[in-house]
Design a protein around this motif. Structure first.
Motif, PDB file in Angstrom:
ATOM      1  N   ILE A  11       0.947  -1.185   0.270  1.00  0.00           N
ATOM      2  CA  ILE A  11       0.016  -0.092  -0.056  1.00  0.00           C
ATOM      3  C   ILE A  11       1.133   1.459  -0.525  1.00  0.00           C
ATOM      4  O   ILE A  11       0.784   2.262  -0.764  1.00  0.00           O
ATOM      5  N   LEU A  12       1.944   0.933   0.955  1.00  0.00           N
ATOM      6  CA  LEU A  12       2.999   3.021   0.940  1.00  0.00           C
ATOM      7  C   LEU A  12       3.971   2.564  -1.041  1.00  0.00           C
ATOM      8  O   LEU A  12       3.500   3.438  -1.118  1.00  0.00           O
ATOM      9  N   ALA A  13       3.608   1.527  -1.194  1.00  0.00           N
ATOM     10  CA  ALA A  13       4.447   1.526  -2.463  1.00  0.00           C
ATOM     11  C   ALA A  13       3.290   2.123  -3.446  1.00  0.00           C
ATOM     12  O   ALA A  13       4.161   3.523  -4.604  1.00  0.00           O
ATOM     13  N   HIS A  14       2.184   2.031  -3.764  1.00  0.00           N
ATOM     14  CA  HIS A  14       1.591   2.538  -4.561  1.00  0.00           C
ATOM     15  C   HIS A  14       0.355   3.465  -3.765  1.00  0.00           C
ATOM     16  O   HIS A  14      -1.088   3.441  -3.585  1.00  0.00           O
ATOM     17  N   ILE A  15       1.015   4.436  -2.560  1.00  0.00           N
ATOM     18  CA  ILE A  15       0.600   5.416  -1.907  1.00  0.00           C
ATOM     19  C   ILE A  15      -0.795   6.006  -2.347  1.00  0.00           C
ATOM     20  O   ILE A  15      -2.038   5.892  -1.615  1.00  0.00           O
ATOM     21  N   LEU A  16      -0.791   6.833  -3.205  1.00  0.00           N
ATOM     22  CA  LEU A  16      -1.451   7.822  -4.005  1.00  0.00           C
ATOM     23  C   LEU A  16      -2.526   6.690  -4.658  1.00  0.00           C
ATOM     24  O   LEU A  16      -3.881   6.943  -4.432  1.00  0.00           O
ATOM     25  N   ASP A  17      -2.232   5.826  -4.875  1.00  0.00           N
ATOM     26  CA  ASP A  17      -3.398   4.410  -5.023  1.00  0.00           C
ATOM     27  C   ASP A  17      -4.141   3.980  -4.668  1.00  0.00           C
ATOM     28  O   ASP A  17      -4.745   4.028  -5.061  1.00  0.00           O
ATOM     29  N   ALA A  18      -3.471   3.752  -3.742  1.00  0.00           N
ATOM     30  CA  ALA A  18      -3.850   2.801  -2.481  1.00  0.00           C
ATOM     31  C   ALA A  18      -4.225   3.933  -1.279  1.00  0.00           C
ATOM     32  O   ALA A  18      -4.895   3.025  -0.223  1.00  0.00           O
ATOM     33  N   GLU A  19      -4.159   5.127  -1.489  1.00  0.00           N
ATOM     34  CA  GLU A  19      -5.143   5.828  -0.604  1.00  0.00           C
ATOM     35  C   GLU A  19      -6.414   5.525  -0.121  1.00  0.00           C
ATOM     36  O   GLU A  19      -5.919   5.795   1.472  1.00  0.00           O
ATOM     37  N   LEU A  20      -7.318   5.382  -0.187  1.00  0.00           N
ATOM     38  CA  LEU A  20      -8.283   4.928   0.162  1.00  0.00           C
ATOM     39  C   LEU A  20      -8.375   3.797   0.991  1.00  0.00           C
ATOM     40  O   LEU A  20      -9.204   3.352   2.389  1.00  0.00           O
ATOM     41  N   VAL A  21      -7.664   2.542  -0.049  1.00  0.00           N
ATOM     42  CA  VAL A  21      -7.686   1.648   0.853  1.00  0.00           C
ATOM     43  C   VAL A  21      -7.162   1.953   2.399  1.00  0.00           C
ATOM     44  O   VAL A  21      -7.691   1.690   3.416  1.00  0.00           O
ATOM     45  N   TYR A  22      -5.928   2.619   2.582  1.00  0.00           N
ATOM     46  CA  TYR A  22      -4.916   2.757   3.941  1.00  0.00           C
ATOM     47  C   TYR A  22      -6.149   3.341   4.699  1.00  0.00           C
ATOM     48  O   TYR A  22      -6.670   2.904   5.828  1.00  0.00           O
ATOM     49  N   LEU A  23      -6.543   4.654   3.900  1.00  0.00           N
ATOM     50  CA  LEU A  23      -7.683   4.911   4.778  1.00  0.00           C
ATOM     51  C   LEU A  23      -8.576   4.694   5.640  1.00  0.00           C
ATOM     52  O   LEU A  23      -9.341   3.889   6.848  1.00  0.00           O
ATOM     53  N   ASN A  24      -9.255   3.300   4.582  1.00  0.00           N
ATOM     54  CA  ASN A  24     -10.449   2.584   5.190  1.00  0.00           C
ATOM     55  C   ASN A  24      -9.834   1.922   6.455  1.00  0.00           C
ATOM     56  O   ASN A  24     -10.697   1.366   7.086  1.00  0.00           O
ATOM     57  N   ALA A  25      -8.991   0.831   6.229  1.00  0.00           N
ATOM     58  CA  ALA A  25      -7.691   0.371   6.857  1.00  0.00           C
ATOM     59  C   ALA A  25      -7.662   0.717   8.104  1.00  0.00           C
ATOM     60  O   ALA A  25      -7.909   0.408   9.543  1.00  0.00           O
ATOM     61  N   ARG A  26      -7.386   1.659   8.059  1.00  0.00           N
ATOM     62  CA  ARG A  26      -7.048   2.466   9.251  1.00  0.00           C
ATOM     63  C   ARG A  26      -7.885   3.679  10.326  1.00  0.00           C
ATOM     64  O   ARG A  26      -7.690   3.525  11.561  1.00  0.00           O
ATOM     65  N   ASN A  27      -8.986   4.361   9.381  1.00  0.00           N
ATOM     66  CA  ASN A  27      -9.552   4.583  10.212  1.00  0.00           C
ATOM     67  C   ASN A  27     -11.270   4.530  10.382  1.00  0.00           C
ATOM     68  O   ASN A  27     -11.727   5.294  11.426  1.00  0.00           O
ATOM     69  N   ASN A  28     -11.997   3.209   9.586  1.00  0.00           N
ATOM     70  CA  ASN A  28     -12.542   2.744  10.265  1.00  0.00           C
ATOM     71  C   ASN A  28     -12.649   1.340  10.450  1.00  0.00           C
ATOM     72  O   ASN A  28     -13.445   0.399  10.643  1.00  0.00           O
ATOM     73  N   ILE A  29     -12.229   1.240  11.673  1.00  0.00           N
ATOM     74  CA  ILE A  29     -12.438   0.486  13.124  1.00  0.00           C
ATOM     75  C   ILE A  29     -13.160   0.766  13.911  1.00  0.00           C
ATOM     76  O   ILE A  29     -13.161   1.947  15.112  1.00  0.00           O
TER      77      ILE A  29
END
Length: 286
Positions: A20-38
């Motif tokens: 995810i961090l290697a493709h952070i702009l493409d992956a940002e929605l993944v990252y946010l959902n995984a970290r913020n919607n807990i």
């Protein structure tokens, strides 16, 4: 090609954070959902499919049901496998969300399983690495915690105009959370709040600007431009390489403002909504 189910978004993040961090702009929605919607109601992340090239396709299937992409290349086989898996599990998502190329692949994969989606809102991803010189002084930007102001009406106006689905009962809770984070700001003109804006998501080397909203009675005076400029300046002066934001594609006024401030378009995002439950002959049951 491996399909993995996850019981919690933190488990998904722990296993895939490097990709995810290697493709952070493409992956940002993944990252946010995984970290913020807990939380209890949003903890189940669903499933992910990954191939030998490190391409990742992930989904959360419960109360925030959207599909996200960590890498927009080579998704055809991944999408087909994910669509079959979710159809078999009877977890067809209500929404698909991602860059336009990836969502096109995903909607085609679901169509082969009998699930049809209709296009919803479109967003432009924009980034700014350098601000042009300000043509005129701006009213001061003040942290929202320093003013006595009820943001409910303004925040509701922002959500409504940005076509965001929201729960009115949670408005005050969401505003309280923004104030607690100390990242909500207001533009002041003669001791009056005329515009609100927020410093949002942090990613390696960048931070987002969001929630820019000027009530209709104050529009046409350049306040949104001033607010965006000053928030962007806070980000760039804070040591980040660039600021970024998402703009509604069908809002020419805001896009013109962002272009004047040096925000160039970097990607297109689109949201799809499930059109119905009927299946074509040969499709799998939902």
């Amino acid at each position: 090609m491996i399909t993995t189910a996850y019981r919690h978004s933190e488990d998904f993040w722990a296993e895939h954070q490097q990709l995810i961090l290697a493709h952070i702009l493409d992956a940002e929605l993944v990252y946010l959902n995984a970290r913020n919607n807990i939380g209890v109601e949003q903890g189940f992340f669903g499933a992910a499919v990954k191939d030998e090239n490190g391409t990742l396709l992930a989904i959360q299937t419960l109360s925030y049901p959207m599909i996200f992409f960590a890498d927009g290349t080579g998704l055809t086989k991944l999408a087909a496998q994910m669509a079959r898996y979710l159809t078999d599990q009877r977890k067809i998502p209500d929404h698909l969300n991602g860059d336009s190329a990836s969502t096109a692949v995903m909607t085609e994969a679901f169509a082969a399983c009998g699930a049809v989606y209709q296009a919803g809102r479109r967003l432009y991803q924009r980034k700014c690495e350098q601000l042009p010189e300000a043509p005129a002084p701006c009213p001061p930007l003040v942290n929202a915690n320093e003013v006595d102001y009820d943001f409910t009406e303004d925040y509701q106006g922002f959500l409504r105009e940005s076509h965001t689905v929201y729960d009115p009962a949670k408005l005050k809770t969401d505003i309280a959370a923004m104030l607690k984070s100390n990242d909500l700001y207001v533009l002041m003109e003669q001791n009056t709040v005329v515009t609100m804006g927020r410093l949002q998501r942090k990613i390696p080397g960048a931070r987002a600007v969001g929630v820019i909203y000027t009530p209709p009675r104050y529009r046409g005076r350049g306040y949104s431009t001033c607010c965006t400029r000053q928030l962007t300046r806070l980000i760039l002066d804070g040591g980040y390489a660039y600021a970024y934001l998402y703009a509604e594609a069908d809002n020419p006024v805001s896009n013109h403002v962002y272009e004047k401030l040096g925000y160039r378009k970097t990607n297109d995002f689109i949201e799809y909504h499930l059109a119905g439950q009927a299946l074509r002959p040969g499709g799998r049951g939902i």
